[in-house]
Scaffold this motif. Structure first.
Motif, PDB file in Angstrom:
ATOM      1  N   ARG A  80       0.782  -1.054   0.109  1.00 55.55           N
ATOM      2  CA  ARG A  80      -0.227  -0.370  -0.228  1.00 55.55           C
ATOM      3  C   ARG A  80       1.090   1.523   0.234  1.00 55.55           C
ATOM      4  N   VAL A  81       0.040   2.323  -0.378  1.00 51.91           N
ATOM      5  CA  VAL A  81       1.074   3.652  -0.419  1.00 51.91           C
ATOM      6  C   VAL A  81       0.844   4.460   0.417  1.00 51.91           C
ATOM      7  N   GLU A  82       2.364   4.800   1.143  1.00 56.00           N
ATOM      8  CA  GLU A  82       2.606   5.520   2.203  1.00 56.00           C
ATOM      9  C   GLU A  82       3.075   7.129   2.176  1.00 56.00           C
ATOM     10  N   ARG A  83       2.702   8.046   2.860  1.00 52.53           N
ATOM     11  CA  ARG A  83       3.125   9.261   2.561  1.00 52.53           C
ATOM     12  C   ARG A  83       4.056   9.387   3.606  1.00 52.53           C
ATOM     13  N   ASP A  84       5.413   9.914   3.682  1.00 48.92           N
ATOM     14  CA  ASP A  84       6.218   9.982   4.588  1.00 48.92           C
ATOM     15  C   ASP A  84       6.507  10.861   5.345  1.00 48.92           C
ATOM     16  N   SER A  85       5.664  11.393   5.974  1.00 47.71           N
ATOM     17  CA  SER A  85       5.304  13.028   6.897  1.00 47.71           C
ATOM     18  C   SER A  85       6.237  13.944   7.609  1.00 47.71           C
TER      19      SER A  85
END
Length: 348
Positions: free
Chosen positions: A330-335
């Protein structure tokens, strides 16, 4: 199954220094349908083995001044050695073990309640059958290897043709986009060209690969990055792609999914990460951590809000999510990253 051959007589070489037993065994095997050549010494036997092809050798243990064990190494060294039935008049198990270790396929003890001749015939029949089974197995394995090689050659040629066709389609899209003025329509055509190139790269790699089932990811992503940079870089978007990929192989279908994901994320970074005319870097990393692979695409641009709506049509994000699902990710964004950093982790 009958003891003797049904069509062509099998050739038996019998080495025995007892003349009476030699005649007795020869007659018995001849009645069973075998063509028998009987000799008295190891030297005679070895000479005949060098001149003719025999289906089975029956070799006595005690011979005049020597033993059958002296001949076994020479028989074993023959290019096409026949199976050897070791014949011994002693029930000393050490002799049988030594014969088997030296290359004999079976052994028979003389005068076992008068059943020696029947046991010898049975051993010869079994030895011939084992050779035939082994030959059939080897022929089947050769046929399978040849069929696999033909299939891989055909598949490689198919990949070559598909790659060429996709390259041609990409060229058409590029010509079409070049005729359009700068704007959303031209951007959409360039994005379509990049998607086609991502898949075409796979087929070109498979055409030149020895293994059509997998792709060298470092080579594939290097070629893909070069084509993406060439396709997407403009005076308004003078960005560079920096690649860091550990050497690894990946199944073809997963490599296609990963290539499409990289294409979409890099394209998005080229479009939105940096202000117009500002040069920036887009970094692509693929690394292994035990049983997990991690893909990241990042930039040092303006970043994006956590709940920001998709820019443009949102098609790229849909494609990325769909491709991520095919590789169990799944796609995750590194905040925490100051620009934009997208990460996908999936099983190796």
């Amino acid at each position: 199954m009958s003891e003797g051959p049904s069509e062509v007589a099998r050739k038996i070489l019998y080495i025995e220094d007892d003349e009476a037993l030699r005649r007795l065994v020869s007659r018995d095997l001849a009645r069973a349908g075998y063509a028998v050549t009987a000799v008295a010494t190891c030297g005679e036997g070895l000479r005949l083995l060098g001149e003719e092809r025999f289906d089975v050798v029956a070799l006595d243990h005690f011979l005049a001044g020597e033993t059958g064990l002296d001949l076994l190494p020479a028989i074993k060294a023959l290019p096409e050695r026949p199976p050897v039935i070791y014949v011994t008049g002693t029930d000393d198990g050490r002799v049988a073990v030594a014969a088997l270790k030296a290359g004999a396929s079976d052994y028979v003890i003389k005068d076992v309640a008068g059943e020696f001749l029947a046991l010898l015939r049975a051993a010869i029949t079994q030895a011939i059958e084992q050779v035939e089974v082994r030959r059939q197995k080897e022929a089947a394995e050769r046929a399978m290897v040849e069929a696999r090689d033909r299939a891989e050659t055909l598949l490689r040629e198919v990949n070559h043709r598909v790659g060429n066709s996709l390259q041609l389609v990409s060229a058409f899209v590029h010509l079409q986009s070049s005729s359009l003025p700068d704007g959303p329509a031209r951007d959409m055509m360039r994005e379509t060209e990049a998607r086609i190139l991502a898949i075409a790269q796979i087929h070109r790699r498979l055409y030149t690969s020895h293994d059509v089932r997998s792709v060298d990811m470092d080579e594939y992503l290097t070629g893909l990055a070069e084509e993406l940079e060439s396709s997407l870089r403009t005076s308004d978007r003078p960005h560079r792609i920096a690649l860091a990929v550990e050497p690894m192989k990946m199944a073809t279908d997963r490599a296609v999914s990963l290539g499409v994901i990289v294409t979409e994320l890099v394209t998005n970074a080229f479009k939105y990460a940096y202000p117009k005319g500002v040069e920036g870097e887009v970094r692509v990393r693929l690394a292994r951590a035990g049983a997990i692979l991690a893909l990241s695409v990042e930039d040092d641009g303006v970043g994006m809000a956590e709940d920001a709506a998709p820019k443009g049509t949102g098609l790229g994000q849909k494609i990325v999510r769909t491709m991520a699902a095919t590789i169990q990710s799944r796609v995750e964004r590194d905040s925490a990253h100051r620009g934009t950093r997208i990460v996908l982790a999936f099983p190796a």
